[in-house]
Motif scaffolding. Structure first.
Motif, PDB file in Angstrom:
ATOM      1  N   UNK A   1      -8.812  21.526   7.963  1.00 38.62           N
ATOM      2  CA  UNK A   1     -10.186  21.756   7.542  1.00 38.62           C
ATOM      3  C   UNK A   1     -11.032  20.513   7.772  1.00 38.62           C
ATOM      4  N   UNK A   2     -12.318  20.710   7.960  1.00 37.56           N
ATOM      5  CA  UNK A   2     -13.214  19.570   8.192  1.00 37.56           C
ATOM      6  C   UNK A   2     -13.214  18.623   6.998  1.00 37.56           C
TER       7      UNK A   2
ATOM      8  N   UNK B   1     -14.047  17.554  13.559  1.00 37.76           N
ATOM      9  CA  UNK B   1     -13.749  18.007  12.212  1.00 37.76           C
ATOM     10  C   UNK B   1     -12.443  18.766  12.106  1.00 37.76           C
ATOM     11  N   UNK B   2     -11.478  18.435  12.984  1.00 37.21           N
ATOM     12  CA  UNK B   2     -10.151  19.037  12.879  1.00 37.21           C
ATOM     13  C   UNK B   2      -9.875  20.179  13.818  1.00 37.21           C
ATOM     14  N   UNK B   3     -10.715  20.341  14.855  1.00 41.66           N
ATOM     15  CA  UNK B   3     -10.555  21.450  15.794  1.00 41.66           C
ATOM     16  C   UNK B   3      -9.879  20.968  17.065  1.00 41.66           C
ATOM     17  N   UNK B   4      -8.877  21.724  17.532  1.00 36.68           N
ATOM     18  CA  UNK B   4      -8.173  21.404  18.770  1.00 36.68           C
ATOM     19  C   UNK B   4      -8.831  22.097  19.952  1.00 36.68           C
ATOM     20  N   UNK B   5      -9.202  21.345  20.955  1.00 38.33           N
ATOM     21  CA  UNK B   5      -9.708  21.919  22.206  1.00 38.33           C
ATOM     22  C   UNK B   5     -10.839  22.920  21.989  1.00 38.33           C
ATOM     23  N   UNK B   6     -11.679  22.651  20.994  1.00 40.64           N
ATOM     24  CA  UNK B   6     -12.860  23.483  20.706  1.00 40.64           C
ATOM     25  C   UNK B   6     -12.511  24.902  20.299  1.00 40.64           C
ATOM     26  N   UNK B   7     -11.236  25.157  19.980  1.00 42.36           N
ATOM     27  CA  UNK B   7     -10.838  26.526  19.646  1.00 42.36           C
ATOM     28  C   UNK B   7     -10.020  26.586  18.356  1.00 42.36           C
TER      29      UNK B   7
END
Length: 355
Positions: A291-292, A280-286
């Motif tokens: 936005x999603x 949903x638009x997140x880089x490397x889980x961080x």
């Protein structure tokens, strides 16, 4: 023929100790059988799930003459899979307030001293970027001829009015695949944002995701990565793979059409791209890149695609459609998962899929 396959469903990881060795052996065996049975020159396969790359590997050869093996870093021209990157950038601009994909284009561009003229009908005043991205303008495709020549993206945009008006279908009532309109959409994005498509593709996507991808129009990139490029093959009449010319597809490429089909990427690159979409638009889980909702917008059904429903009986017509650079299969009869996919063809065959 080279097959580049991204399957984003479940899978197995060659490097993960949690996957039994016997399972990996079976998977490898089955994929090798596919390569042999179909006479493929080579195949790259990547599987990601829940933000993790579960499996990526190469099979066969990127060059049949030198016997160069396909690896997860082998580069392919991904053809129309490029369209999802163009849609992403336009959605990114919308999120930043630089443009609006729903508002009519003609009045917006007129305020910026640019004409928008695709048709002579009233629909020209209603047409928006979503119409262009979802192939619902009614304008026909050009059988690949649009990829030749040296016209700038601005020239292609201005020449839309001279397209095949006599072959037009009803506006927003029919789906007609059109590569030219993706180049036009990217040009409109450049006008409204004041930014370069290629520059933002590099800085906002490739660099942020750590992708080693490039474009057919970037000669410096091609010269640096020539050894990683898979050579293009087609089957001749006897069923033998023939090289169709190492650089012919590069020499004849019109750089203005890059948003429609001019990207180069490897399986490793595409795993990073798909993890961005699935998260949903997140880089490397961080770090959040977008936005999603910006990601979800790409997968909304904007136009029907009844031909597929008629061809494949497991899909009813109300289940099949097209979003922004994605084919959408939202209610298959044999399982409960939606399926989003897109093919790309550029002297090789590519396929991306999300379940």
């Amino acid at each position: 023929m080279l097959l580049f396959c991204f399957i984003f469903v479940g899978g197995f990881v060659r490097s993960s100790s949690s996957i039994p060795a016997e399972v990996l052996a079976v998977l490898d065996s089955q994929i090798n059988k596919v390569v042999r049975c179909h006479g493929l020159a080579g195949l790259s396969l990547t599987v990601v799930k829940d933000g993790e790359t579960l499996f990526h590997s190469g099979y066969g050869h990127a060059d049949l003459t030198t016997k160069t093996p396909v690896t997860p870093d082998t580069l392919y021209a991904i053809g129309s899979v490029s369209k999802q990157f163009a849609s992403f950038l336009l959605e990114y601009y919308q999120e930043r307030g630089l443009l609006d994909l729903v508002q009519p284009l003609a009045p917006q561009l007129a305020e910026m001293n640019h004409d928008f003229k695709i048709t002579d009908g009233e629909e020209n005043e209603e047409m928006n970027l979503q119409d262009l991205l979802s192939h619902r303008t009614g304008l026909p495709n050009y059988m690949g001829l649009e990829f030749l020549g040296n016209d700038t993206r601005e020239q292609l945009f201005q020449d839309l009015h001279y397209s095949k008006q006599d072959m037009r279908q009803p506006y927003r009532q029919s789906w007609h695949y059109n590569n030219w309109l993706y180049a036009a959409a990217a040009r409109i994005g450049e006008i409204m944002s004041g930014r370069s498509f290629e520059d933002d593709l590099q800085s906002l996507v490739y660099n942020k995701l750590g992708m080693g991808a490039g474009t057919l129009s970037d000669r410096h990139y091609l010269s640096r990565n020539l050894q990683r490029l898979a050579k293009p093959y087609v089957f001749d009449q006897s069923g033998v793979n023939r090289n169709v010319g190492d650089a012919m597809w590069v020499r004849t490429w019109n750089p203005s059409m890059t948003p429609a089909g001019g990207l180069l990427a490897s399986g490793r690159d595409m795993a990073k791209w798909m993890n961005l979409l699935l998260s949903g638009g997140v880089l490397n889980s961080r770090q959040r890149l977008v936005r999603s909702q910006t990601i979800n917008n790409m997968f909304r059904k904007l136009s029907d695609y009844d031909n597929w429903a008629r061809t494949f009986k497991k899909w009813s017509s109300n289940c099949v459609g097209y979003g922004e650079g994605w084919f959408l299969f939202t209610c298959p009869l044999d399982h409960n998962n939606a399926e989003y996919s897109h093919t790309g063809n550029f002297y090789s065959v590519h396929y991306s899929k999300i379940n």
